[in-house]
Design an enzyme around this catalytic site. Structure first.
Site, PDB file in Angstrom:
ATOM      1  N   LYS A  35       6.211 -51.924  -7.557  1.00  0.00           N
ATOM      2  CA  LYS A  35       6.655 -50.529  -7.445  1.00  0.00           C
ATOM      3  C   LYS A  35       7.392 -50.027  -8.701  1.00  0.00           C
ATOM      4  O   LYS A  35       6.741 -49.706  -9.671  1.00  0.00           O
ATOM      5  CB  LYS A  35       7.465 -50.335  -6.165  1.00  0.00           C
ATOM      6  CG  LYS A  35       6.562 -50.460  -4.918  1.00  0.00           C
ATOM      7  CD  LYS A  35       7.064 -49.714  -3.705  1.00  0.00           C
ATOM      8  CE  LYS A  35       5.961 -49.529  -2.681  1.00  0.00           C
ATOM      9  NZ  LYS A  35       5.839 -50.590  -1.694  1.00  0.00           N
TER      10      LYS A  35
ATOM     11  N   PHE B 216       6.533 -55.847   5.720  1.00  0.00           N
ATOM     12  CA  PHE B 216       5.350 -55.367   5.001  1.00  0.00           C
ATOM     13  C   PHE B 216       5.261 -56.070   3.659  1.00  0.00           C
ATOM     14  O   PHE B 216       6.215 -56.060   2.887  1.00  0.00           O
ATOM     15  CB  PHE B 216       5.398 -53.851   4.790  1.00  0.00           C
ATOM     16  CG  PHE B 216       4.152 -53.318   4.139  1.00  0.00           C
ATOM     17  CD1 PHE B 216       2.998 -53.093   4.887  1.00  0.00           C
ATOM     18  CD2 PHE B 216       4.106 -53.085   2.770  1.00  0.00           C
ATOM     19  CE1 PHE B 216       1.836 -52.636   4.288  1.00  0.00           C
ATOM     20  CE2 PHE B 216       2.938 -52.627   2.159  1.00  0.00           C
ATOM     21  CZ  PHE B 216       1.802 -52.401   2.930  1.00  0.00           C
TER      22      PHE B 216
ATOM     23  N   ASP C  78      10.623 -60.704  -1.036  1.00  0.00           N
ATOM     24  CA  ASP C  78       9.740 -59.622  -1.448  1.00  0.00           C
ATOM     25  C   ASP C  78      10.627 -58.437  -1.822  1.00  0.00           C
ATOM     26  O   ASP C  78      11.100 -57.704  -0.959  1.00  0.00           O
ATOM     27  CB  ASP C  78       8.783 -59.272  -0.305  1.00  0.00           C
ATOM     28  CG  ASP C  78       7.864 -58.105  -0.655  1.00  0.00           C
ATOM     29  OD1 ASP C  78       8.113 -57.434  -1.671  1.00  0.00           O
ATOM     30  OD2 ASP C  78       6.911 -57.869   0.122  1.00  0.00           O
TER      31      ASP C  78
END
Ligand SMILES: *Cc1c(COP(=O)(O)O)cnc(C)c1O
Length: 406
Positions: A254, A140, A225
């Site tokens: 995040k 993702f 990532d």
């Protein structure tokens, strides 16, 4: 509780684009690892807004930075630089492999920048045909069209028309699969050191070493990532540090802002050289308000006290999950790294992760899933022992409830 009750959960269905199915309650206040809803009900938060509020809610250092910068200057655009952005960039560089930083506003945007940079580097330095991106099933990377296309879940990328081309997906942690597809036309291999949304799967150390070697041999860039796995989540500032394998490009988001939207793409001088003014940008990226809060979050997270507390909390959660499983036999696997832990449901409970979340809410606990079969635990890195214990007790009640209904 002082809140505007003229709106409630039902309002959502009338005013919002129907892309989410939020919980039945509306949080209005948070402090540390506790959250209160419109009715004043209290919850323990093991979700951290999807691994974002790594220092809990309204951490005093972040509130102070927000208020102080809020009185100074909020936004200037990239026509002017600003002190908080320069300080944060310097701190990221001092603490990582990187020499250069690009700030954006979300994980997807940091990844979008990373993928564009990898393509541009390969095209500029090597050949216009060096554009292939190797990515992994269940990965993702965000929701822009490029990032869903690099992501490895068709349900997120299908139905939006033509996709960016020359992206290939192979099984994660399978070095032979990488060997079979990597070649001189490959510009990048992209992976999450712990697959988050895909089900909490840590990368295998041997695999990662092999991928680094293959990237070097074929002059492809290795992109990590770390939007979810970074900023202390697994017990080191970034997860790559535990593996001792260094990427060429790394993305963070995040927890970077502790709850304030900001993301960063980190890279080396060598790779950064292919960019020049005008070829990429964003209006908000690196704005003073976001960077001031992120700097405060960075200063707290990047300390031995916070990072060394992650492992003991991991051990507590995993031990409790194993105890719960001995009593109720609901999981086939408990895995993860640091405070990114996944418990996979056994076949009788296939597809029911969201129902376990709803049962947890009934018992005063906020949790996450990672796909339909994995329950994800991502509490604050500094969650007090008491909240951790009570949270696990509430989870056990939810599990008992689920087993009894069955
Ligand atoms: C959440 C996430 C993203 C996307 O971040 P957004 O801020 O939602 O755009 C990208 N990559 C990983 C690994 C993530 O967990």
């Amino acid at each position: 509780m002082d809140s505007n009750t003229s709106v409630n959960r039902n309002t959502f269905d009338n005013v919002m684009l129907p892309v989410y199915a939020p919980a039945t309650f509306v949080p209005v206040k948070g402090k540390g690892s506790r959250v209160w809803d419109q009715q004043g009900n209290e919850y323990i938060d093991f979700s951290s807004g999807i691994a974002v509020t790594a220092l809990g809610h309204c951490h005093p250092a972040l509130v102070k930075a927000l208020n102080t910068q809020g009185e100074m200057i909020w936004h200037t655009s990239n026509l002017f630089t600003n002190e908080p952005a320069l300080r944060l960039a310097q701190k990221l560089i001092d603490s990582t492999f990187a020499d250069r930083v690009f700030f954006a506003n979300s994980g997807a945007e940091a990844n979008e920048a990373a993928f564009k940079l990898a393509r541009r580097y390969a095209i500029t330095r090597h050949s216009p045909y060096k554009t292939k991106i190797i990515a992994f099933n269940n990965a993702f990377h965000g929701r822009t069209l490029f990032t869903v296309s690099v992501g490895g879940q068709a349900k997120y990328s299908d139905g939006f028309g033509p996709k960016p081309a020359d992206i290939i997906h192979i099984p994660f942690n399978d070095l032979d699969a990488v060997k079979a597809v990597i070649d001189d036309h490959t510009c990048a291999v992209v992976l999450e050191p712990v697959q988050g949304e895909g089900g909490i799967t840590p990368v295998d150390a041997e695999f990662l070493r092999g991928v680094r070697e293959l990237c070097d041999r074929y002059k492809a860039l290795l992109v990590f990532d770390e939007v979810q796995s970074g900023m202390g989540r697994t017990g080191s500032l970034f997860t790559y540090m535990q593996y001792g394998i260094v990427p060429d490009i790394l993305t963070s988001a995040k927890a970077l802002g502790g709850g304030f939207p900001i993301s960063a793409m980190l890279t080396t001088d060598e790779v950064a050289q292919v960019m020049e003014p005008g070829v990429h940008g964003t209006t908000y990226g690196g704005n003073p308000l976001a960077c001031a809060v992120a700097e405060a979050a960075f200063d707290v997270i990047n300390t031995p006290e916070v990072l060394s507390g992650v492992q003991s909390r991991y051990e507590y959660i995993v031990t409790r999950l194993e105890e719960i499983n001995q009593r109720y036999h609901v999981f086939t696997d408990v895995r993860g790294l640091g405070l990114l832990i996944g418990a996979e449901l056994q076949p009788n409970y296939q597809g029911m992760a969201r129902e376990f979340l709803a049962a947890s809410v009934e018992n005063g606990l906020m949790l996450l899933n990672a796909g339909p079969n994995v329950i994800r635990f991502a509490p604050s890195l500094v969650i007090p022992e008491d909240d951790l214990q009570q949270g696990m007790a509430r989870f056990e009640k939810a599990v008992k409830q689920m087993v009894e209904v069955k």
